[in-house]
Design an enzyme around this catalytic site. Structure first.
Site, PDB file in Angstrom:
ATOM      1  N   ASP A   8      34.486  31.665  43.286  1.00  0.00           N
ATOM      2  CA  ASP A   8      34.343  32.941  42.591  1.00  0.00           C
ATOM      3  C   ASP A   8      35.496  33.071  41.601  1.00  0.00           C
ATOM      4  OD1 ASP A   8      33.249  35.381  41.888  1.00  0.00           O
ATOM      5  OD2 ASP A   8      33.422  36.278  43.870  1.00  0.00           O
ATOM      6  N   GLU A  10      37.252  36.544  40.631  1.00  0.00           N
ATOM      7  CA  GLU A  10      38.169  37.677  40.684  1.00  0.00           C
ATOM      8  C   GLU A  10      39.435  37.382  41.485  1.00  0.00           C
ATOM      9  OE1 GLU A  10      34.128  39.455  39.834  1.00  0.00           O
ATOM     10  OE2 GLU A  10      34.901  37.943  41.225  1.00  0.00           O
ATOM     11  N   HIS A  60      30.362  32.887  40.344  1.00  0.00           N
ATOM     12  CA  HIS A  60      30.725  34.142  39.685  1.00  0.00           C
ATOM     13  C   HIS A  60      29.727  34.514  38.597  1.00  0.00           C
ATOM     14  CE1 HIS A  60      33.070  37.344  37.904  1.00  0.00           C
ATOM     15  NE2 HIS A  60      32.942  36.757  36.730  1.00  0.00           N
ATOM     16  N   HIS A 104      37.590  37.743  46.596  1.00  0.00           N
ATOM     17  CA  HIS A 104      38.158  39.084  46.498  1.00  0.00           C
ATOM     18  C   HIS A 104      37.725  39.902  47.705  1.00  0.00           C
ATOM     19  CE1 HIS A 104      34.085  40.317  45.443  1.00  0.00           C
ATOM     20  NE2 HIS A 104      34.061  39.246  44.651  1.00  0.00           N
ATOM     21  N   HIS A 115      34.864  44.476  45.221  1.00  0.00           N
ATOM     22  CA  HIS A 115      33.468  44.888  45.073  1.00  0.00           C
ATOM     23  C   HIS A 115      32.616  44.023  45.993  1.00  0.00           C
ATOM     24  CE1 HIS A 115      33.643  41.377  42.407  1.00  0.00           C
ATOM     25  NE2 HIS A 115      32.332  41.257  42.590  1.00  0.00           N
ATOM     26  N   GLU A 133      31.088  39.915  50.264  1.00  0.00           N
ATOM     27  CA  GLU A 133      30.552  38.617  49.861  1.00  0.00           C
ATOM     28  C   GLU A 133      31.086  37.517  50.775  1.00  0.00           C
ATOM     29  OE1 GLU A 133      31.439  38.124  45.686  1.00  0.00           O
ATOM     30  OE2 GLU A 133      30.792  40.177  45.261  1.00  0.00           O
TER      31      GLU A 133
END
EC number: 3.4.11.-
Length: 274
Positions: A8, A10, A60, A104, A115, A133
């Protein structure tokens, strides 16, 4: 040994806000270069530690961020956004372990750019357990009896991983100041940390057990507004929990729960105002 990597963005070091992770914004090219470099540190150490195959899944947004021309030459890359299993595409029971990089914290918790999949999700639950996630992806890995050996990202993602997966190795490459401000390691320091932690995670692999998902899990998604819940409820088999913005789905297994999440969040994004 085959190693799976879900990457990912972030949680990559040096990336404090969405200008680095949104392909239409000014710092994106810088962000994707750093992302690729961080992936390469982990890939290189994986091969140094005896892995015979490393599969990297770009995880991502549109999932075409990693720069294949700069990626470690021995790694294989899954790129592109129409994937049946999104952030865990390509994962199966032939892998000995998984590594999550650039991760994240989940929605509604402190963390850099925290998020869960889309802006409108407040909480994901598997049965009554809140997950993000990271948790959903770890459960899919567990379905295949694959342990998540290492999670790298910001300090809050590391904490989330440690609470979820006993004995997991974590690499916190940046410290949360706010949702859009960080104290981060330089790319060189982050690279050294990732190299060390990847080596340790692979040495420690026998001490980490897969995160086994429940049988016939109930997926619950709490949305920010009722319009999003209404859209998600268009998927057959779902129901809105009375008096809430939470949509529930009884799945036959974790794979069905994961794909239901993908469909429900995609539908929810059709809401045009809050």
């Amino acid at each position: 040994m085959k190693l799976y990597m879900s990457v990912d963005m972030e949680g990559i070091s040096g990336l404090p806000d969405d200008t680095f992770v949104d392909s239409g914004k000014r710092n994106y090219e810088r962000g994707r270069l750093i992302m690729t470099e961080e992936a390469n540190y982990c890939i290189a150490e994986a091969f140094n530690s005896g892995c015979t195959e490393v599969l990297v899944n770009d995880s991502h947004s549109k999932m075409n961020n990693l720069m294949v021309e700069k990626l470690h030459p021995e790694a294989d890359l899954i790129s592109g956004d129409v994937k049946p299993f999104s952030m865990v595409e390509g994962l199966d029971d032939t892998f000995r372990g998984a590594l999550f990089l650039g991760y994240h914290a989940r929605a509604s918790t402190p963390g850099v750019m925290s998020h869960s999949m889309i802006f409108g999700v407040r909480h994901f639950y598997i049965n009554d357990r809140p997950v993000g996630e990271l948790g959903l992806n770890a459960y899919v890995a567990g379905y295949y009896d694959v342990p998540v050996l290492m999670v790298a990202g910001d300090d809050r993602a590391a904490k989330e991983a440690e609470e979820l997966i006993p004995n997991v190795t974590t690499a916190a490459v940046k410290q949360t100041i706010s949702r859009s401000a960080v104290k981060c390691l330089s790319p060189a320091k982050a690279g050294r940390l990732l190299t060390e932690k990847t080596a340790f995670a692979l040495q420690n692999k026998d001490k980490v057990k897969p995160l086994t998902p429940p049988d016939r899990p109930v997926l619950s998604i709490e949305f920010a507004n009722y319009g999003q819940a209404e859209w998600a409820n268009l998927m057959p088999g779902t129901e809105i929990k009375t008096g809430t913005t939470t949509v529930q789905f009884q799945a036959k297994d974790m794979l069905e729960a994961y794909q239901a999440m993908l469909v429900m969040t995609e539908l929810a994004m059709r809401t045009s105002f809050c």
